[in-house]
Motif scaffolding. Structure first.
Motif, mmCIF file in Angstrom:
data_model
loop_
_atom_site.group_PDB
_atom_site.id
_atom_site.type_symbol
_atom_site.label_atom_id
_atom_site.label_comp_id
_atom_site.label_asym_id
_atom_site.label_seq_id
_atom_site.Cartn_x
_atom_site.Cartn_y
_atom_site.Cartn_z
ATOM 1 N N VAL A 208 0.644 -1.306 0.438
ATOM 2 C CA VAL A 208 0.068 0.649 -0.260
ATOM 3 C C VAL A 208 1.023 1.199 -0.280
ATOM 4 O O VAL A 208 0.493 2.198 -0.489
ATOM 5 N N ARG A 209 1.880 1.455 1.114
ATOM 6 C CA ARG A 209 2.476 1.603 0.781
ATOM 7 C C ARG A 209 3.509 2.729 -0.616
ATOM 8 O O ARG A 209 4.227 3.550 -0.546
ATOM 9 N N ARG A 210 3.649 2.316 -1.534
ATOM 10 C CA ARG A 210 4.232 2.300 -3.235
ATOM 11 C C ARG A 210 4.016 3.087 -3.557
ATOM 12 O O ARG A 210 2.175 3.600 -3.543
ATOM 13 N N ARG A 211 4.256 4.162 -4.548
ATOM 14 C CA ARG A 211 3.570 5.008 -4.752
ATOM 15 C C ARG A 211 2.132 4.721 -5.862
ATOM 16 O O ARG A 211 1.965 5.009 -6.315
ATOM 17 N N THR A 213 0.735 1.801 -6.284
ATOM 18 C CA THR A 213 -0.370 1.929 -5.539
ATOM 19 C C THR A 213 -1.930 2.630 -4.632
ATOM 20 O O THR A 213 -2.184 3.309 -4.352
ATOM 21 N N THR A 214 -0.412 3.510 -4.078
ATOM 22 C CA THR A 214 -1.279 4.962 -3.841
ATOM 23 C C THR A 214 -1.571 5.642 -4.406
ATOM 24 O O THR A 214 -2.993 5.930 -4.537
ATOM 25 N N ILE A 217 -4.600 3.494 -5.885
ATOM 26 C CA ILE A 217 -5.807 3.419 -4.810
ATOM 27 C C ILE A 217 -6.678 4.585 -4.887
ATOM 28 O O ILE A 217 -8.193 4.932 -4.871
ATOM 29 N N LEU A 218 -5.864 5.904 -5.046
ATOM 30 C CA LEU A 218 -6.445 7.309 -5.491
ATOM 31 C C LEU A 218 -7.669 7.466 -6.452
ATOM 32 O O LEU A 218 -8.949 7.844 -5.878
ATOM 33 N N THR A 344 -6.829 -5.507 -2.988
ATOM 34 C CA THR A 344 -6.536 -3.861 -1.958
ATOM 35 C C THR A 344 -7.373 -2.531 -2.522
ATOM 36 O O THR A 344 -8.270 -2.154 -2.617
#
Length: 459
Positions: A208-211, A213-214, A217-218, A344
């Motif tokens: 989740v902390r990977r750029r 993935t973030t 998600i957005l 996710t």
């Protein structure tokens, strides 16, 4: 609610157990919930049955793309994701059309909105049994993070219940809001701590902390809001503001379905050829924003041609972004984490749709109430008017719904801008041509499909 809450759980289970068995189990749960919906005798029974049905849906929507990711390399996955995006989006948007036809058919009735899915589920189950051959990765000492799963499901559920009822059953500034908001956030905060320490976390925080993935998600939150909002509120608009029947309202959404299908299939094939996902995400997010902005200026007299063009843009935007944000994440993780990573992103897309529909619905209801009251007062029909002329009242309601629908699509356009920002900030990458990352672990290598077991390499 149950679909959103269980999606990451199904995804993690897919990293631990047979994906084929889990997918078939999800179909069985869906069938049981669907039958229960069709035979329900009260509102309470229907809600409970829908909750069971949602658990199965959460598994289906997560596990299908996970199964594809276990077979097809990211470079070739573009066109397969296009087929998945086309069917998913078309069924979501086309549901009101089919539902309208069923409800308008006197000898069927609303219960067949559920029963009609049963033969499709049966065919899917049989086809999966006969054709899907996925290697099962045997792992010793598997530990399932039951505490993390429970905390995530509980925290998300509390927040979704709050979003669904706030400004309707209770006010924003109320003890119910304080209790649900603080309680839901507290549960999720505890879940984060548990996930940090869990041996097999449901949602791996490192992913989740990977750029990428973030940002995915957005973008998925925004796309979910626009897609589900369009499927719900356009049907209401055509019926309540334009006076159309449920069937006609469904037919009028065909431009959006056409946009989804064309953009998904054509864009997916072009993506597979180029191997570059970012240009398609940027283009899709821009089209989504333009389409929502166009719907943001409609009223009860807007020409259908303008509506059709705007819906076409929305459909093309959804078709080019829906699965490609997932694909961008799948390209950055090893095969052993495909399940958790894919689910996710799907989880947040579903969450965005659920929250978006709830918030936009609350705004719509408030503006319709205010617009109707203002219109009745201006016509001298409020308060003492006991038997106003129905045509006059219908006109007032049509105006109120038209104006309110435009307002919520302006909000959807603002959400779509976030998808544009997320797509622009993604790093340009070429989709890899291998199933796993170059640094294959023993487990990942074991998980690669064996062409001799019935899986064909894509041409």
């Amino acid at each position: 609610l149950t679909t959103t809450a269980t999606t990451p759980i199904w995804g993690k289970l897919a990293d631990l157990f047979s994906k084929k068995t889990l997918l078939q189990a999800a179909i069985v749960i869906f069938v049981l919930g669907t039958v229960a919906c069709g035979i329900s005798q009260s509102g309470g029974q229907l809600i409970a049955a829908r909750a069971l049905q949602g658990i199965g849906v959460g598994g289906c929507q997560a596990l299908v793309q996970i199964a594809i990711a276990a077979i097809i390399p990211p470079r070739e996955r573009g066109r397969y994701s296009a087929y998945l995006s086309g069917t998913t989006s078309t069924s979501t948007i086309g549901g009101p059309l089919l539902g309208g036809l069923i409800v308008d058919t006197s000898w069927l009735g609303w219960r067949w909105c559920f029963f009609i899915a049963l033969p499709l589920a049966a065919v899917a189950f049989v086809l999966l049994q006969r054709t899907l051959n996925l290697p099962v990765l045997r792992r010793e000492n598997v530990k399932i993070d039951y505490l993390g799963a429970t905390l995530i499901a509980a925290g998300v559920s509390v927040l979704l219940v709050w979003v669904s009822f706030v400004d309707n059953s209770f006010a924003w500034a109320s003890w119910q809001t304080a209790a649900m908001l603080s309680g839901g956030l507290a549960l999720l905060a505890v879940a984060v701590r548990v996930e940090k320490r869990a041996a097999e976390p449901i949602v791996p925080l490192a992913i989740v902390r990977r750029r990428t993935t973030t940002l995915a998600i957005l973008g998925s939150l925004s796309v979910g809001t626009a897609m589900f909002g369009a499927s719900v509120f356009l049907s209401q608009y055509f019926q309540l503001s334009r006076g159309r029947t449920p069937t006609e309202a469904g037919l009028l959404t065909i431009p959006m379905m056409a946009g989804i299908l064309v953009a998904s299939v054509v864009g997916g094939r072009m993506l597979s050829r180029s191997g570059k996902v970012k240009p398609y995400l940027v283009t899709g997010a821009l089209l989504l924003t333009v389409g929502c902005a166009g719907l943001g200026v409609i009223d009860h007299t807007t020409p259908l041609i303008f509506l059709g063009v705007s819906m076409l843009c929305v459909g093309m935007g959804v078709g080019m972004t829906l699965q490609n944000f997932v694909l961008a994440v799948q390209n950055t993780v090893p095969l052993k984490d495909i399940g958790a990573a894919s689910s996710t992103v799907s989880f947040f897309r579903s969450l965005g749709g659920t929250i978006g529909v709830a918030v936009l619905g609350a705004v719509l209801a408030r503006r319709v109430a205010d617009g109707t009251a203002s219109g009745l007062a201006s016509a001298g029909l409020s308060g003492a008017a006991r038997n106003p002329e129905p045509p006059a009242v219908r006109e007032i309601i049509a105006v109120a719904y038209g104006d309110a629908t435009a307002h919520i699509f302006l909000l959807a356009a603002a959400a779509a801008v976030l998808a544009v920002v997320a797509a622009l900030l993604l790093e340009p990458v070429n989709l890899r041509t291998s199933l796993d990352l170059p640094e294959k672990t023993g487990e990942a290598a074991a998980a690669a499909p064996d062409p001799g077991q019935g899986t064909r390499s894509p041409a």
